[in-house]
Each structure stands twice: as C-alpha cells, then as structure tokens.
Enzyme design. Structure first.
Site, short mmCIF file in Angstrom:
data_model
loop_
_atom_site.label_atom_id
_atom_site.label_comp_id
_atom_site.label_asym_id
_atom_site.label_seq_id
_atom_site.Cartn_x
_atom_site.Cartn_y
_atom_site.Cartn_z
N HIS A 1 2.78 -8.26 3.21
CA HIS A 1 4.02 -8.73 2.57
C HIS A 1 4.51 -10.03 3.20
CE1 HIS A 1 5.15 -5.23 0.02
NE2 HIS A 1 4.25 -4.66 0.79
N CYS B 1 0.08 -6.94 -2.07
CA CYS B 1 0.02 -5.49 -1.95
C CYS B 1 -0.24 -4.80 -3.29
CB CYS B 1 1.30 -5.02 -1.26
SG CYS B 1 0.99 -3.64 -0.18
N GLU C 1 6.58 -12.08 2.13
CA GLU C 1 8.00 -12.36 1.80
C GLU C 1 8.94 -11.76 2.84
OE1 GLU C 1 6.21 -9.99 0.58
OE2 GLU C 1 7.43 -8.25 0.06
N GLY D 1 4.88 -3.03 -4.23
CA GLY D 1 5.68 -1.88 -4.65
C GLY D 1 4.75 -0.70 -4.83
N1 GLN Z 1 0.77 1.94 -1.80
C1 GLN Z 1 1.12 1.06 -2.87
C2 GLN Z 1 0.22 1.25 -4.08
O1 GLN Z 1 -0.71 1.95 -4.00
C3 GLN Z 1 1.11 -0.39 -2.42
C4 GLN Z 1 2.13 -0.59 -1.34
C5 GLN Z 1 2.86 -1.87 -1.38
O2 GLN Z 1 2.83 -2.62 -2.36
N2 GLN Z 1 3.60 -2.12 -0.34
O3 GLN Z 1 0.48 0.70 -5.10
#
Ligand code: GLN
Length: 189
Positions: A171, A91, A173, A55
C-alpha cells in the site's frame, strides 16, 4: 489538465486521493480526480490514468460486476483498448489485474495468490529492497512473473510493471513517499 480516475468500488480510496494530490503538488501538475462508481462515470468523462485501490477483491468483483455499476468490465475494456494507458493497482487492485476472471487475457502477466502472507494479524511493514516503505495488509503474493519486475522485498517480487501499468502487492498510499503516485501522473505527460 490531467484527469485521473479512481475506482471507488471498495477499500482504501481516500488515502489514494490524498496521495495523488500530494504527488501532483510535488510535480506542480494540475490534475482533476474523478471518482468512478458506475460505467456511466467512466463514459461521461475521459480519463488519462486509472488508480485501482486495495481492499477486498471479492467485494470489488461483486460490486463492479453488479448491474447497478458494471464499472469493472468497463475498466478492463478501457485498459485493453490501449495497452499504454497508465494504471496503478495496489493489493486487491493487483489481484484484479493478474486474475480478471472475465474470460479475457490477464492485464499483467503474473501468478497471484490471495492472502498468502496470512490474515490481518500477519500484516507487516518492511522497507523494500529499493528502500521504499512497504506496508503489506492481508497482502497477496506474486508467483511466477512474466512482466517486468518493478520492485522486490528480500528478493521476492512485490511489484510488476507492463509499460505504464503497475501492480503492487503493498500500500504505497499509506506511507509518506508518493513515488508511485508520481509515476502514475508522469506517465500521463
Ligand atoms: N486480501 C485482499 C484480497 O484478497 C487484498 C488485501 C488488500 O487489498 N489490502 O482481495
């Protein structure tokens, strides 16, 4: 019965719940998934493993450190209390492990650079060196890695492991292969 906690601070939560359920089905394992939003959710029920979705790590830090939640410091303590507790972080979740920003030791030993492949438009899909479908969305990039390498993309580290703790910059998932969610469940056995 294995109890999996999933941090519901923000981001790709529901796809992970489905992936965990699929993995449990594949392993014929009985599981319960607990949605964690506040420190109380973690105190009320013992969990065997933790899923930290992707996220936006900035939003997760704000929500998770807020007085109304305080979930994030509680999750870091849960991980530090017992190094072998199974964790799958993807992520933004990987960013939190590598750089907890709470004054304590990082939860994985790896440099991490946010948005290092570019912005949303530079998101991409590419099979990893092990063949696993890699889906990278505003993904961070690992720099120097001190822990074990879990997986690579054209030789570059995209997954890091410290025992039962796995941090991925992609990801898992969002693909069909539930290998990483199965690993999380198998680590509970
Ligand atoms: N760009 C997001 C961050 O810096 C990470 C992206 C993701 O979780 N898909 O937290």
């Amino acid at each position: 019965m294995v109890v999996i906690g999933i941090a519901m601070l923000q981001g790709a939560r529901h796809a992970h719940i489905e992936a965990i359920q699929r993995a449990a089905h594949e392993l014929s394992m009985e599981i319960e998934i607990i949605e964690l939003r506040t420190i109380e959710d973690l105190q009320q029920q013992e969990i065997d493993a933790l899923m930290l979705p992707g996220g936006e790590s900035t939003v997760m830090r704000l929500r998770g450190n807020d007085e109304t939640s305080r979930l994030l410091p509680a999750l870091f303590s849960w991980m530090r209390e017992n190094e072998s507790r199974p964790v799958l972080a993807t992520c933004a979740g990987a960013i939190l492990l590598a750089d907890p920003q709470d004054g304590g030791e990082p939860l994985i030993e790896a440099e991490i650079n946010r948005n290092a492949y570019g912005g949303q438009a530079d998101s991409f899909e590419s099979p990893l060196d092990c063949g696993f479908p890699g889906i990278f969305i505003r993904a961070p990039r690992f720099g120097e890695v001190g822990d074990e390498i879990e997986c690579t993309l054209s030789g570059e580290v995209v997954g890091v492991r410290r025992g039962n703790r796995i941090a991925l910059t992609f990801h898992p998932e969002l693909g069909e292969d539930s290998r990483y969610h199965r690993m999380l469940l198998e680590a509970c056995a």
